[in-house]
Design a protein around this motif. Structure first.
Motif, PDB file in Angstrom:
ATOM      1  N   ASN A 192       4.944 -20.365  30.377  1.00 48.45           N
ATOM      2  CA  ASN A 192       4.935 -18.931  30.470  1.00 48.45           C
ATOM      3  C   ASN A 192       4.494 -18.197  29.449  1.00 48.45           C
ATOM      4  O   ASN A 192       4.349 -18.917  28.311  1.00 48.45           O
ATOM      5  CB  ASN A 192       6.378 -18.571  30.815  1.00 48.45           C
ATOM      6  CG  ASN A 192       7.279 -18.734  29.795  1.00 48.45           C
ATOM      7  OD1 ASN A 192       7.186 -19.847  28.884  1.00 48.45           O
ATOM      8  ND2 ASN A 192       8.204 -17.993  29.473  1.00 48.45           N
ATOM      9  N   HIS A 193       3.842 -16.980  29.423  1.00 47.67           N
ATOM     10  CA  HIS A 193       3.379 -16.409  28.382  1.00 47.67           C
ATOM     11  C   HIS A 193       3.683 -14.950  28.057  1.00 47.67           C
ATOM     12  O   HIS A 193       3.767 -14.295  28.876  1.00 47.67           O
ATOM     13  CB  HIS A 193       1.797 -16.261  28.724  1.00 47.67           C
ATOM     14  CG  HIS A 193       0.752 -16.053  27.691  1.00 47.67           C
ATOM     15  ND1 HIS A 193       1.031 -15.999  26.453  1.00 47.67           N
ATOM     16  CD2 HIS A 193      -0.561 -15.332  27.740  1.00 47.67           C
ATOM     17  CE1 HIS A 193      -0.076 -15.758  25.553  1.00 47.67           C
ATOM     18  NE2 HIS A 193      -0.802 -15.241  26.484  1.00 47.67           N
ATOM     19  N   ARG A 194       4.419 -14.831  26.983  1.00 52.94           N
ATOM     20  CA  ARG A 194       4.792 -13.703  26.397  1.00 52.94           C
ATOM     21  C   ARG A 194       4.095 -12.880  25.421  1.00 52.94           C
ATOM     22  O   ARG A 194       3.951 -11.844  25.202  1.00 52.94           O
ATOM     23  CB  ARG A 194       6.345 -13.687  26.001  1.00 52.94           C
ATOM     24  CG  ARG A 194       7.139 -14.036  27.239  1.00 52.94           C
ATOM     25  CD  ARG A 194       7.565 -12.867  28.151  1.00 52.94           C
ATOM     26  NE  ARG A 194       8.543 -12.997  28.773  1.00 52.94           N
ATOM     27  CZ  ARG A 194       8.630 -13.765  30.261  1.00 52.94           C
ATOM     28  NH1 ARG A 194       7.145 -14.325  30.617  1.00 52.94           N
ATOM     29  NH2 ARG A 194       9.562 -14.115  30.773  1.00 52.94           N
ATOM     30  N   ASP A 195       3.634 -13.818  24.237  1.00 54.57           N
ATOM     31  CA  ASP A 195       2.905 -13.308  23.128  1.00 54.57           C
ATOM     32  C   ASP A 195       1.602 -13.887  22.948  1.00 54.57           C
ATOM     33  O   ASP A 195       1.528 -14.992  22.961  1.00 54.57           O
ATOM     34  CB  ASP A 195       3.835 -13.222  22.016  1.00 54.57           C
ATOM     35  CG  ASP A 195       3.386 -12.643  20.882  1.00 54.57           C
ATOM     36  OD1 ASP A 195       3.655 -11.422  20.644  1.00 54.57           O
ATOM     37  OD2 ASP A 195       2.457 -13.218  20.252  1.00 54.57           O
ATOM     38  N   ILE A 196       0.581 -13.192  22.451  1.00 53.99           N
ATOM     39  CA  ILE A 196      -0.721 -13.656  22.527  1.00 53.99           C
ATOM     40  C   ILE A 196      -0.815 -14.741  21.251  1.00 53.99           C
ATOM     41  O   ILE A 196      -1.479 -15.773  21.557  1.00 53.99           O
ATOM     42  CB  ILE A 196      -1.811 -12.518  22.105  1.00 53.99           C
ATOM     43  CG1 ILE A 196      -1.629 -11.543  23.225  1.00 53.99           C
ATOM     44  CG2 ILE A 196      -2.946 -13.063  21.630  1.00 53.99           C
ATOM     45  CD1 ILE A 196      -2.392  -9.987  22.788  1.00 53.99           C
TER      46      ILE A 196
END
Length: 380
Positions: free
Chosen positions: A96-100
């Motif tokens: 999952n992807h929250r922060d670049i």
């Protein structure tokens, strides 16, 4: 020349020259002064002169940078599941992807400390438009996902990317990090895009789809921040989406988001490495012959792992209770924690804007809603 030259990181023999070309750039100076706050410039300039590989750069410089980020903007990083991984094996971490920047940086910090193989990580070419950012990304073993190509070029670009990822994993024994979907999740709903799996499968050739994916050794990765340092910055895009409007980013929006993500307060952070997908893939092979059905089932297994292993901090329970006007999870947080979260909400969202307030709370509460859905499915 290699067909991967447009997307690959630097080779080790290119690293020192690349570093020296940017060592006095204002952005590199700022990065080094943040990383080594108690040292004068001569200390890190000498350190950079002695960096001759990506591993050198990651272990001597970026590792220290991430430690500084954790010290200044968090209350600690915890992990689980990594002890089940083999130190000599490369894995495909689908996350999952929250922060670049932080998602991959934190993963590599954990892998480095546990002596596991660090990743080469996918990054959209839209995020490294400035030459200095492109060089730093290549120094940190990022490879480019070409999002700025024409529709006609997309198929060829995807095939090249698929072949490169497969080469990293199977020939170079290099782990890889990829987000489960394009871009960061803005609303807290972590969903694996079937299109991402289709892209990976382009390298399968005549192999069976299931055998191909088993060979990649997929590890679903769950990343959970107690506070999302970019929560308020995600609001305009969520509002546009809710109105079915096309959202157009400001010129420096991505850079502002990167800085906010790095320096903004996150409190506690947890990374969980799920089980390597293996027997689950065998079950899919027995259930479905159609490749699209198989891809859909693989995506669902990844989602189930990421959502099921996502660390639910008190902020998630507080947001859920505020959103649905309930006390269902009041035993999962303290009154002080609730007041802190409400203060954060007040600082970011005007009381009169109910739509923004709803989107803000959903961003934090949706991981709970999704976990509850999966738990209900498993009991049916």
């Amino acid at each position: 020349m290699s067909k991967f030259d447009d997307i690959r990181p630097f080779y080790d023999e290119e690293v020192n020259d690349a570093l020296q070309s940017v060592s006095k750039h204002p952005m590199m100076k700022a990065l080094m002064r943040f990383t080594f706050p108690d040292r004068d410039d001569s200390f890190w300039l000498e350190k950079l002169e002695n960096v001759h590989s990506i591993y050198d750069f990651q272990s001597k410089v970026i590792y220290q940078t991430v430690l500084q980020i954790l010290e200044k903007s968090s209350e600690g990083l915890s992990t689980s599941g990594f002890d089940k991984l083999d130190k000599n094996t490369s894995y495909l971490f689908i996350s999952n992807h929250r922060d670049i920047v932080l998602d991959t940086s934190l993963l590599n910090l954990v892998l480095f400390e546990k002596e596991l193989i660090m990743t080469s990580s996918a990054i959209g070419d839209n995020l490294v438009g400035k030459k200095i950012l492109h060089i730093i990304a290549k120094l940190n073993r990022n490879f480019l996902v070409q999002r700025s190509v024409s529709i006609r070029e997309q198929l060829s670009s995807s095939k090249t990317l698929s072949d490169y990822i497969y080469q990293l994993l199977t020939e170079e024994n290099r782990s890889v990090w990829m987000a489960q979907s394009e871009g960061r999740t803005k609303d807290g709903n972590d969903v694996t895009q079937q299109g991402m799996l289709k892209m990976l499968a382009m390298a399968a050739g005549d192999s069976s789809l299931i055998d191909f994916f088993k060979n990649l050794k997929i590890v679903p990765l769950s990343i959970s921040y107690e506070y999302d340092p970019t929560d308020a910055l995600k609001m305009p895009q969520l509002i546009a989406k809710s109105k079915n409007e096309v959202y157009v980013k400001n010129k420096n929006e991505d850079f502002k988001t990167i800085i906010s993500g790095v320096l903004g307060q996150k409190r506690r952070i947890h990374l969980h490495a799920g089980k390597v997908l293996d027997q689950e893939l065998d079950c899919i092979a027995h259930q479905f012959e159609n490749k699209n059905k198989q891809l859909q089932a693989i995506a669902q297994i990844i989602d189930k792992s990421i959502i099921g292993n996502y660390k639910l901090w008190p902020t998630k329970y507080i947001a859920y209770d505020l959103l649905y006007k309930t006390n269902q999870f009041s035993d999962r947080y303290t009154e002080e924690e609730k007041q802190l979260f409400e203060r954060r909400l007040e600082m970011r969202i005007k009381d009169s804007d109910e739509t923004l307030r709803k989107h803000f709370l959903e961003m934090y509460a949706n991981p709970i809603s999704n976990k509850m859905k999966y738990e209900q499915k498993s009991t049916v």
